[in-house]
Design a protein around this motif. Structure first.
Motif, PDB file in Angstrom:
ATOM      1  N   GLU A   6       3.546 -10.892  -5.653  1.00 53.18           N
ATOM      2  CA  GLU A   6       4.260  -9.933  -4.807  1.00 53.18           C
ATOM      3  C   GLU A   6       3.805 -10.057  -3.361  1.00 53.18           C
ATOM      4  O   GLU A   6       4.610 -10.051  -2.437  1.00 53.18           O
ATOM      5  CB  GLU A   6       4.038  -8.506  -5.322  1.00 53.18           C
ATOM      6  N   THR A   7       2.505 -10.201  -3.159  1.00 54.63           N
ATOM      7  CA  THR A   7       1.967 -10.381  -1.812  1.00 54.63           C
ATOM      8  C   THR A   7       2.498 -11.655  -1.179  1.00 54.63           C
ATOM      9  O   THR A   7       2.913 -11.662  -0.010  1.00 54.63           O
ATOM     10  CB  THR A   7       0.423 -10.420  -1.861  1.00 54.63           C
ATOM     11  N   LEU A  54       6.100 -11.207  -0.133  1.00 55.52           N
ATOM     12  CA  LEU A  54       6.230 -10.399   1.078  1.00 55.52           C
ATOM     13  C   LEU A  54       5.894 -11.199   2.331  1.00 55.52           C
ATOM     14  O   LEU A  54       6.466 -10.979   3.398  1.00 55.52           O
ATOM     15  CB  LEU A  54       5.334  -9.165   0.992  1.00 55.52           C
TER      16      LEU A  54
END
Length: 190
Positions: free
Chosen positions: A159-160, A163
């Motif tokens: 997820e990081t 992003l």
């Protein structure tokens, strides 16, 4: 050439179907399900060559004695059995989480997609080999816990990286590597 590649699996399946009638039934199936002792011994000799298989046969007979009172259920009977609801709900939750986890959200150039597909297949192979070699040493429970923990950590990192992929183009490749690691963790654990 995708049509040739996709048809290859159909060709392999066709070859298997052609040769399947020439192979004997599984010895445990013949003995445990059919009760055919002579057929079991004949299948053992056909599959494993000439030899003395009385130890294996005795083990199967012990297994048959243990499972004698056990009823074999079909899929609908299993789904109606309340004692398996916790296991079924866990499996459904796991399958649902895999479908909704967003692993397909990584934006990649079309030119590297075949390499990613190859990497996924290699990751699955690595996880199978690794898991089968360590499961006897660690046990299923530790592998499940460790696999879920690794999957959770990898999903946070994924997820990081998703992003940050607009700011750093190399993060997309990091995301692909994390997907490979997720597949390996899934294969080792759940």
């Amino acid at each position: 050439m995708w049509n040739v590649l996709l048809s290859f699996s159909g060709l392999v399946a066709l070859i298997q179907l052609l040769f399947l009638p020439f192979f004997p039934e599984s010895p445990p199936y013949l003995l445990l399900q059919k009760g055919d002792k002579a057929g079991c011994l004949k299948a053992m000799k056909q599959l494993w060559g000439e030899g003395n298989y009385h130890t294996e046969f005795d083990d199967m007979m012990k297994e048959k004695a243990v499972t004698k009172g056990t009823k074999i259920m079909n899929v609908l009977e299993v789904l109606k059995e309340p004692s398996v609801y916790p296991q079924l709900s866990t499996m459904l939750l796991l399958l649902l989480s895999l479908q909704l986890c967003g692993l397909s959200a990584v934006d990649l150039q079309e030119s590297i997609i075949p390499y990613v597909s190859l990497g996924v297949a290699i990751s699955e192979l690595i996880s199978i080999i690794f898991c089968s070699s360590i499961i006897d040493h660690f046990g299923r429970r530790i592998l499940l816990w460790g696999g879920y923990l690794l999957m959770a950590l990898i999903l946070v990192l994924l997820e990081t990286s998703l992003l940050l992929s607009d700011q750093f183009l190399w993060m997309r490749y990091g995301s692909v590597i994390l997907i490979f690691l997720f597949i390996i963790a899934y294969g080792i654990g759940p």
